[in-house]
Scaffold this active site. Structure first.
Site, PDB file in Angstrom:
ATOM      1  CB  CYS A  37      38.741  16.513 -17.716  1.00 16.27           C
ATOM      2  SG  CYS A  37      39.331  16.969 -19.359  1.00 16.27           S
TER       3      CYS A  37
ATOM      4  CG  HIS B 125      36.529  19.525 -16.270  1.00 17.70           C
ATOM      5  ND1 HIS B 125      37.746  20.151 -16.426  1.00 17.70           N
ATOM      6  CD2 HIS B 125      36.165  19.069 -17.501  1.00 17.70           C
ATOM      7  CE1 HIS B 125      38.107  20.080 -17.695  1.00 17.70           C
ATOM      8  NE2 HIS B 125      37.166  19.428 -18.364  1.00 17.70           N
TER       9      HIS B 125
ATOM     10  CG  ASN C 143      38.796  21.701 -20.985  1.00 20.82           C
ATOM     11  OD1 ASN C 143      39.569  21.257 -20.157  1.00 20.82           O
ATOM     12  ND2 ASN C 143      37.830  20.959 -21.517  1.00 20.82           N
TER      13      ASN C 143
END
Length: 329
Positions: free
Chosen positions: A118, A255, A285
């Site tokens: 990520c 993020h 996500n």
């Protein structure tokens, strides 16, 4: 001896893509023991986009690059290097970057994949800007994409509510005037790798047996602790390196993992939440794609404007983290 002018890098183009299929919270209510109110309160996520069975990370990334090309028709001219950041490549040993190179018929440019999960997009931007500033390349295509649905266990209610699929692409190229990449900070905490992983050739981390059979496994509370302590420290270091104050930032783009996590990071960093851009509400996500998706949403909505100062910060498996302060456009 004459001193050559310093070289700088800037982002000159952006594109993004998400699949058409929507997996809503109402859909998840039919799959696991959860409900819309619980998901929204704990994550801020309402929907996520899911790739079709025959659609993989290369397809998402190619679509994002095509979107970039449609908006900036000359953007791929003279690209010398392709960096793709993903931890869900179509194949273990064929870089997605090579698939992009072949699809667009680019000349025999360099192409490789980078895996920092990520945090990958921030790492890839850091790498590309450094290569350009060093004079090794004039123009680099950077793509962040993940097919998280392919590695999500849809019987695990703690993880399946989080993840979606998508990709984002930017071009980083030579800038002869003022620098646009103003500060960077990268780091890792490898001891925390056991808190978010998926098994592969090995089914153990050091001497600790792992589970999951190739699906993502995450200890959410430990990842939360890591993010809300590490990112504010990184923000402080970035501001010190750039000699800036919080008021100098136009937008914070972390993020998009979890909205409660982002709110905690903002509170601990002193960043106003209304200066934060995220992509998780309707995309979930998306790992390496979450920052470019949020950035492109900001561009399309007219929030991110030329000369705005942006602080990007990624964090995730490994455990890895990376942040950049950049000037847009």
């Amino acid at each position: 001896m004459p001193v050559s002018n310093p070289l700088h890098a800037r982002i000159s183009a952006i594109g993004s893509y998400v699949p058409s299929h929507i997996l809503s919270n109402a859909d998840l209510e039919k799959m696991v023991d959860t409900n819309d109110e619980w998901i929204v309160q704990r994550t801020g996520i309402r929907e996520r986009r899911i790739a079709a069975p025959e659609q993989f990370t290369s397809h998402l990334c190619i679509a994002a690059v095509q979107n970039l090309l449609d908006r900036y028709p000359e953007s791929l001219n003279d690209v010398e290097l392709i960096i793709v950041t993903t931890h869900t490549p179509d194949l273990p040993s064929t870089p997605v970057a090579c698939m992009i190179q072949a699809h667009f018929g680019l000349p025999a440019v360099g192409a490789y994949d980078l895996n920092a999960t990520c945090a990958g997009f921030a790492y890839a931007l850091h790498t590309a800007s450094g290569l350009v500033a060093a004079g090794l390349h004039r123009k680099v295509l950077v793509v962040g994409g993940d097919s998280m649905s392919k590695i999500t266990d849809y019987t695990d209610r703690s993880t399946c509510i989080l993840f979606g699929d998508g990709a984002g692409a930017v071009v980083v190229e030579r800038e002869d005037e003022e620098p646009a990449f103003l500060a960077h900070h990268v780091g890792s905490d490898g001891a925390g790798g056991k808190h978010v992983y998926r098994t592969g050739l090995a089914e153990q981390w050091q001497d600790i047996p792992l589970t999951g059979s190739g699906k993502l496994v995450q200890n959410g509370s430990e990842v939360y602790k890591f993010a809300v302590s590490t990112v504010p420290q990184g923000v402080e270091k970035l501001l010190a390196k750039s000699r800036m104050q919080l008021d100098d930032l136009d937008w914070f783009i972390p993020h998009s993992a979890n909205l409660r996590m982002i709110a905690s990071i903002c509170e601990r960093s002193g960043i106003p939440f209304d200066k934060t851009l995220y992509s998780l509400e309707y995309y979930g996500n998306t790992s390496a794609a979450s920052i470019p998706l949020a950035l492109d949403l900001g561009v399309k909505e007219g929030k991110v404007r030329a000369k705005d100062t942006l602080l990007l910060y990624g964090f995730g498996g490994g455990l890895t983290h990376a942040g950049l302060i950049i000037r847009w456009g």
